[in-house]
Structure formats: structure tokens, C-alpha cells
Design a protein around this motif. Sequence first.
Motif, PDB file in Angstrom:
ATOM      1  N   ALA A  27       0.305   4.663  15.572  1.00  0.00           N
ATOM      2  CA  ALA A  27       0.870   4.567  16.926  1.00  0.00           C
ATOM      3  C   ALA A  27       0.391   5.740  17.789  1.00  0.00           C
ATOM      4  O   ALA A  27      -0.127   6.741  17.267  1.00  0.00           O
ATOM      5  CB  ALA A  27       2.388   4.555  16.857  1.00  0.00           C
TER       6      ALA A  27
ATOM      7  N   PRO B 119       1.433  -5.586  15.958  1.00  0.00           N
ATOM      8  CA  PRO B 119       1.910  -6.859  15.397  1.00  0.00           C
ATOM      9  C   PRO B 119       2.443  -7.770  16.497  1.00  0.00           C
ATOM     10  O   PRO B 119       3.621  -8.085  16.551  1.00  0.00           O
ATOM     11  CB  PRO B 119       3.039  -6.402  14.460  1.00  0.00           C
ATOM     12  CG  PRO B 119       3.553  -5.137  15.078  1.00  0.00           C
ATOM     13  CD  PRO B 119       2.435  -4.510  15.846  1.00  0.00           C
TER      14      PRO B 119
ATOM     15  N   GLY C 238       0.865  -1.186   0.000  1.00  0.00           N
ATOM     16  CA  GLY C 238       0.000   0.000   0.000  1.00  0.00           C
ATOM     17  C   GLY C 238       0.894   1.225   0.000  1.00  0.00           C
ATOM     18  O   GLY C 238       1.829   1.334  -0.782  1.00  0.00           O
TER      19      GLY C 238
ATOM     20  N   GLY D 129       4.607  -6.862   9.394  1.00  0.00           N
ATOM     21  CA  GLY D 129       3.854  -6.522  10.612  1.00  0.00           C
ATOM     22  C   GLY D 129       2.751  -7.528  10.890  1.00  0.00           C
ATOM     23  O   GLY D 129       2.977  -8.750  10.873  1.00  0.00           O
TER      24      GLY D 129
HETATM   25  C1  FAD Z   1      -2.612   1.375  18.649  1.00  0.00           C
HETATM   26  C2  FAD Z   1      -1.123   1.283  18.595  1.00  0.00           C
HETATM   27  C3  FAD Z   1      -0.341   2.186  19.319  1.00  0.00           C
HETATM   28  C4  FAD Z   1       1.046   2.084  19.274  1.00  0.00           C
HETATM   29  N1  FAD Z   1       1.785   3.027  19.913  1.00  0.00           N
HETATM   30  C5  FAD Z   1       3.133   2.947  19.891  1.00  0.00           C
HETATM   31  C6  FAD Z   1       3.908   3.966  20.504  1.00  0.00           C
HETATM   32  O1  FAD Z   1       3.397   4.973  21.008  1.00  0.00           O
HETATM   33  N2  FAD Z   1       5.246   3.811  20.503  1.00  0.00           N
HETATM   34  C7  FAD Z   1       5.868   2.725  19.947  1.00  0.00           C
HETATM   35  O2  FAD Z   1       7.093   2.620  20.046  1.00  0.00           O
HETATM   36  N3  FAD Z   1       5.148   1.776  19.293  1.00  0.00           N
HETATM   37  C8  FAD Z   1       3.811   1.874  19.240  1.00  0.00           C
HETATM   38  N4  FAD Z   1       3.060   0.946  18.567  1.00  0.00           N
HETATM   39  C9  FAD Z   1       3.744  -0.150  17.875  1.00  0.00           C
HETATM   40  C10 FAD Z   1       4.238   0.261  16.480  1.00  0.00           C
HETATM   41  O3  FAD Z   1       3.342   1.114  15.838  1.00  0.00           O
HETATM   42  C11 FAD Z   1       4.460  -0.977  15.638  1.00  0.00           C
HETATM   43  O4  FAD Z   1       5.301  -1.868  16.338  1.00  0.00           O
HETATM   44  C12 FAD Z   1       5.109  -0.675  14.292  1.00  0.00           C
HETATM   45  O5  FAD Z   1       4.492   0.387  13.635  1.00  0.00           O
HETATM   46  C13 FAD Z   1       5.051  -1.923  13.420  1.00  0.00           C
HETATM   47  O6  FAD Z   1       5.640  -1.633  12.185  1.00  0.00           O
HETATM   48  P1  FAD Z   1       5.745  -2.739  11.068  1.00  0.00           P
HETATM   49  O7  FAD Z   1       6.574  -2.166   9.987  1.00  0.00           O
HETATM   50  O8  FAD Z   1       6.228  -4.008  11.661  1.00  0.00           O
HETATM   51  O9  FAD Z   1       4.250  -3.026  10.590  1.00  0.00           O
HETATM   52  P2  FAD Z   1       3.333  -2.171   9.584  1.00  0.00           P
HETATM   53  O10 FAD Z   1       3.440  -0.730   9.827  1.00  0.00           O
HETATM   54  O11 FAD Z   1       1.986  -2.770   9.610  1.00  0.00           O
HETATM   55  O12 FAD Z   1       4.008  -2.422   8.178  1.00  0.00           O
HETATM   56  C14 FAD Z   1       3.891  -3.633   7.473  1.00  0.00           C
HETATM   57  C15 FAD Z   1       3.723  -3.296   6.012  1.00  0.00           C
HETATM   58  O13 FAD Z   1       3.788  -4.472   5.226  1.00  0.00           O
HETATM   59  C16 FAD Z   1       2.998  -4.259   4.083  1.00  0.00           C
HETATM   60  N5  FAD Z   1       2.686  -5.535   3.433  1.00  0.00           N
HETATM   61  C17 FAD Z   1       1.879  -6.517   3.915  1.00  0.00           C
HETATM   62  N6  FAD Z   1       1.815  -7.524   3.008  1.00  0.00           N
HETATM   63  C18 FAD Z   1       2.602  -7.162   1.965  1.00  0.00           C
HETATM   64  C19 FAD Z   1       2.933  -7.777   0.727  1.00  0.00           C
HETATM   65  N7  FAD Z   1       2.416  -8.974   0.369  1.00  0.00           N
HETATM   66  N8  FAD Z   1       3.758  -7.122  -0.132  1.00  0.00           N
HETATM   67  C20 FAD Z   1       4.287  -5.922   0.216  1.00  0.00           C
HETATM   68  N9  FAD Z   1       3.998  -5.295   1.388  1.00  0.00           N
HETATM   69  C21 FAD Z   1       3.168  -5.911   2.234  1.00  0.00           C
HETATM   70  C22 FAD Z   1       1.762  -3.563   4.646  1.00  0.00           C
HETATM   71  O14 FAD Z   1       1.060  -2.877   3.631  1.00  0.00           O
HETATM   72  C23 FAD Z   1       2.372  -2.650   5.701  1.00  0.00           C
HETATM   73  O15 FAD Z   1       2.559  -1.341   5.244  1.00  0.00           O
HETATM   74  C24 FAD Z   1       1.668   1.049  18.534  1.00  0.00           C
HETATM   75  C25 FAD Z   1       0.878   0.167  17.784  1.00  0.00           C
HETATM   76  C26 FAD Z   1      -0.499   0.301  17.792  1.00  0.00           C
HETATM   77  C27 FAD Z   1      -1.329  -0.588  16.945  1.00  0.00           C
END
Ligand code: FAD
Length: 556
Positions: free
Chosen positions: A57, A342, A47, A232
Motif C-alpha cells: 500500500a 483487490p 505465503g 484479496g
Molecule cells: C498500490 C496500492 C496502494 C494502496 N494504498 C493504500 C493506502 O494507502 N491506504 C489504504 O487504505 N489502502 C491502500 N491500498 C489497498 C489495500 O492495500 C488493500 O485493500 C488491502 O491490503 C487488501 O488486503 P487483503 O487482505 O484483502 O488482500 P491481500 O493482502 O492480498 O491478502 C490476501 C491473502 O490471501 C492469501 N491467499 C490467497 N489464496 C490463498 C489460499 N488458497 N490459501 C491461503 N491463503 C491464500 C494470499 O497469500 C494473501 O496474503 C492499496 C493497494 C494497492 C495495490
Amino acid sequence: MKSRAEELKNIIGQTFDLCVIGGGATGSACALDAQLRGIRTVLMEAGDYAGATSSAATKIIHGGVRYLEEAIKGADVQEYHVLVRALHERVRMLENAPHLTRKLEFLVPSYKWIDVAYLDIGLKIYDWLAGPGRISPSKFLSEEETLKRMPGLNQKGLVGGVAYADGQFDDARYNVTLVQSFTVAGGNAINYGRVTDFQRGADGKITGVVVKDQLTGAMFTVSVKAVVNATGPLSDSIRQLATPAVPRRMRPSKGAHILLPLDVFPTEDALLIPKTEDGRVLFAVPWCGRLLVGTTDEEVEAGAELLVTKSDIEYMLRHLNHYLARPVTPDDVVSGFAGARPLVGSGEEGGDTKKLARDDVIEVDAASGLISIMGGKWTTHRAMAEDTIHTVQGALGVTQTDSQTRNHVLYGGVGFTDDYWKQLCRDKAISEATAHHLASKFGTASGEVVALARENAALLEPIVAGYPAIQTEVVYAVRKEMAATIEDVLARRVGLQLYSWRAAIEAAPVVGSLMAAELQWSDGTTKAAIAGYVERINHLLDSAGLPRKRTSATAD
Ligand SMILES: Cc1cc2nc3c(=O)[nH]c(=O)nc-3n(C[C@H](O)[C@H](O)[C@H](O)COP(=O)(O)OP(=O)(O)OC[C@H]3O[C@@H](n4cnc5c(N)ncnc54)[C@H](O)[C@@H]3O)c2cc1C
């Protein structure tokens, strides 16, 4: 960043050392770490960058006070590990992106002396664990000092409070800036490119990725020597694409936030509500002129639509209102957002997601060679990437080298000072409010944004009256940050969608026509993009139980 069209030419049919799947915080940080170590890397995002959890977050850079309590009470080594690592990483986030982060004091008001004592001791341990990474020491506040800093607090029975320091950041912009920094380091990235399959060698190991361009439907392939799965909450879908028999590990949990006008609770500090009825903490944090309140915790299916519901709002306001002299009602809500944590389990346990540790796990799938990085927090994204790329170097059979990201200042952070906005006001024809806004979104790259108005001075006009964002940001977002939809611009590049859903609806026609000129959209495409965006925001209003906003785009 190059334009999407240019970047596609650099990627399709090419060979890379590493493909990182997922352009959230984790994947973007992995891509940057790898590229800086000389590993030729391509980043694929299905996306928009930060389009999933990483823009949802609470925007706090923290060790996590709640995790401290759990680490101590449960004598939990895993929680302790997450906490200490995050406490140290706080400082790196603050130093590496000074334009997108700031130190913030958190106040915990207390209505019982025993709570004050408990908190005071706990936060002293928090300071001590941070060691050299301590931001500023926690302190006891008298009732008078507490009320001076938070005049809107409920005074009845208040005995005082405790203040401690953590950080705050702009998650969506931090994510886009990680990608920007990665491309500056020589990496290639594409958004709206979904990995749908793998190519394999005779030994079953992955040798290539099959990608669908989500904007055109075209399919293409890229040859790779290693693949990192950083998707994630959707990690299991990629793990099972590589090896269908692997058990699921992810336990995604929804968290919702709402934004309120800051004058409902005027403060420069953040309020921490230490215990909700389901044993969580709740924050109310000043954020870009609003009060950001969150969050909830509810297990969901991976890929479920995540909306702020009426009951999410009732839950958050019920707890917040205990602490306010003047209660807030759902009608005060100006916007909101929800995302999925996640969280990662062993694949076997059940029970409450709030009890799952926020630690990360690196898994190497022996059959396919896929390296998955699961779990973690925004605050630990850099350290998670450092560990993941060590594993990648092992898989590539190259000598392990040090990560270069510990002190790598991100795009727009070099030369940034807190009064950089004054320079913008002096040198460019923009208001003080716009200068503050640009400095906090683009840092020292703000000059590049404003310079686009040399082509057309009207681009210095606001996107919508009463908000400091200017039209040149839309053009910059398309040309230099790969924005492809109105929501990419308003939610993640400019931030107006967080400031006000209603203002975002008003802004849609302006943003749509500026994007149309950049991307050569037809009239029909432009109208559909504007109407689609307006409908999307109205859908968010519906879910929140708030009245729809009618506009000329929705009149018929
Ligand atoms: C409500 C909430 C509050 C939070 N608050 C905090 C905070 O204050 N401080 C803190 O340190 N952490 C916080 N966190 C945790 C933090 O936001 C997450 O740990 C972090 O953003 C996770 O990042 P990510 O890249 O692993 O996942 P994501 O941001 O979900 O990224 C994964 C990406 O993979 C992509 N993807 C999926 N499948 C495919 C595919 N087949 N091909 C290509 N791309 C794909 C998706 O589109 C997505 O963009 C919070 C989380 C939540 C939900």
C-alpha cells in the motif's frame, strides 16, 4: 505468536468454529474480530502474512481525496459511503496502534488561483464529512508558507497551496501485529499453509479445509463450521473452488511505488499531486527516512507477477519532476514494490479500474456456505471485518454480538507514547536511531526484542552497517513472528528491503546465518536461501532497469 512447528501441532486434525483463508489485512482483521467474540478461529495464509497486497500500500490512512471528487461530481452514493466510513476508521487505526501510525499533513501546491479555491472548498467538505473523526482542519497556505514546508518545490508560477491531515502507517508491521494480537487472544494461525480444497457434508456445505504446507509439501485437514474467504485479488480462485460455476468478480489492478533518498525532496509533509495525465492522484510521502512515491493503476490478471518496471518509474518521475526544483532521475531510485488492488466488480462491467469504487462486498455462497469478503481498503479493514463476522455469526446460528475491535489496542500499543524511544535508550544499550526504529516497529514490545540479546550480546549489532535495525530482530522474527524466509524478515518484519535493495543484498548473509541457527538449516539450505534472495532482489533491479548488485553469493 508461537513457532510455526508448535502452531501446526495445535491446528492439524482439529475442529474450529471458523477458518479464515488469507492472512492479509482483511483476513487477519476478520480472525481477530471473530476470536475476540469467542468464535474459535484458525487463520490460514498461503505465503507470508502481508506477503501480498497488504504490504504494497501507499501506507496512507485516508478517506481518499480523489474519492471525494468522484462522489461529488458523479453524485455517487457508493463512493460517498466508502469515503465516510474510511474517514471514521482513520481515527480507530491511529488510536489502536499508536506505535505503527502517525498523523501526517498533506500539501497540495497550486500554480493557479482557481485550483487553490477548488481544493480549499473540497477539503473543507472532507473535514466536514469526517465530523468528530477530523484529524486537524485543512488550511490555505501562502506561497511563502508552502515553500517553507517544501523548499524543494518548483517555484515557477507557484501561488500557494492547501494543507490537510490524514494518517500514515506501517502496513506490513500492522498486518503482522494484527496476527500477533489474534494469537494473543487465543486464535491459531499458520503462514505458508495454502488451502487447496474443501471437504463437504451431504448437503454440499463446507465442513473442512484441505491445506498444503508450502514449506514441506505435507497435506493436512482441519474441520470447520464456517469459512471466510479473505484472499484479496485471489478471491475468485477460492469462490470457484467452493462452487466452480460462480462468475468471476475480481478486477485486480497493479499499483507500483518507488523509494528515493529523502534529500531529493526534504520535507516532513506529504506532497499530493492532484492530477496525473490519466486522471489519478500521485503521492510523494516521507517514509522511514525515504521518499515513497506512488502509485500507478493498470489492470492485471489475478496471480500475475507484480514488478516495478522501468516504465512505471518513468511515469512516476515524469509527474513528480513537474513539481520539483531539482529533477530526479531513475538512478536515484533505491527500491520499490508493487501490489494488486483487490477491486471488485459486478462480474459484468468493463472499463477503467480506476473508476471502480474501493467499497467492499460480502457474499454468501448458498451452495457451499462460503463467506467471501472482497474489495475494500486498508483503512477500512477493521470495519470490513466487523461486518463479515456479523455474517459469520448468522451462518453459525449464534446470537449476534458487538465487535470488540473498535477500541482494541494492538500488540505493542498498550502504554506507548511518542517518547517511548527515550525509555529504550535509557534502559537498554542501544543507539538513539535503533531506539526510534524499534519503537516504531514493535512499540512497547521492543523490550522483548532487545531482551533476546541477553543470550548473546552480539545480537545488538546492526544487521548491516548504517541502518538502525539490529540482529536480535531477526531472531525475534523467527521465534515470535513466524518468519520463514529471508524476505519475510527483510521486507516485512524489519523493512530494510524497502529502505534499499542494495543494502538488503548486503544483509542477506547475516540474516541467512541467524535464521539457519534458529531453524536448524543445513549449510546447503542456508547457501541456497541467501543466493535465492540475492537473485530475487537482482530480478527486481532488472525489472526496474537498474544495474544488478554483484556479491560473493552471486560471484560465480
Ligand atoms: C498500490 C496500492 C496502494 C494502496 N494504498 C493504500 C493506502 O494507502 N491506504 C489504504 O487504505 N489502502 C491502500 N491500498 C489497498 C489495500 O492495500 C488493500 O485493500 C488491502 O491490503 C487488501 O488486503 P487483503 O487482505 O484483502 O488482500 P491481500 O493482502 O492480498 O491478502 C490476501 C491473502 O490471501 C492469501 N491467499 C490467497 N489464496 C490463498 C489460499 N488458497 N490459501 C491461503 N491463503 C491464500 C494470499 O497469500 C494473501 O496474503 C492499496 C493497494 C494497492 C495495490
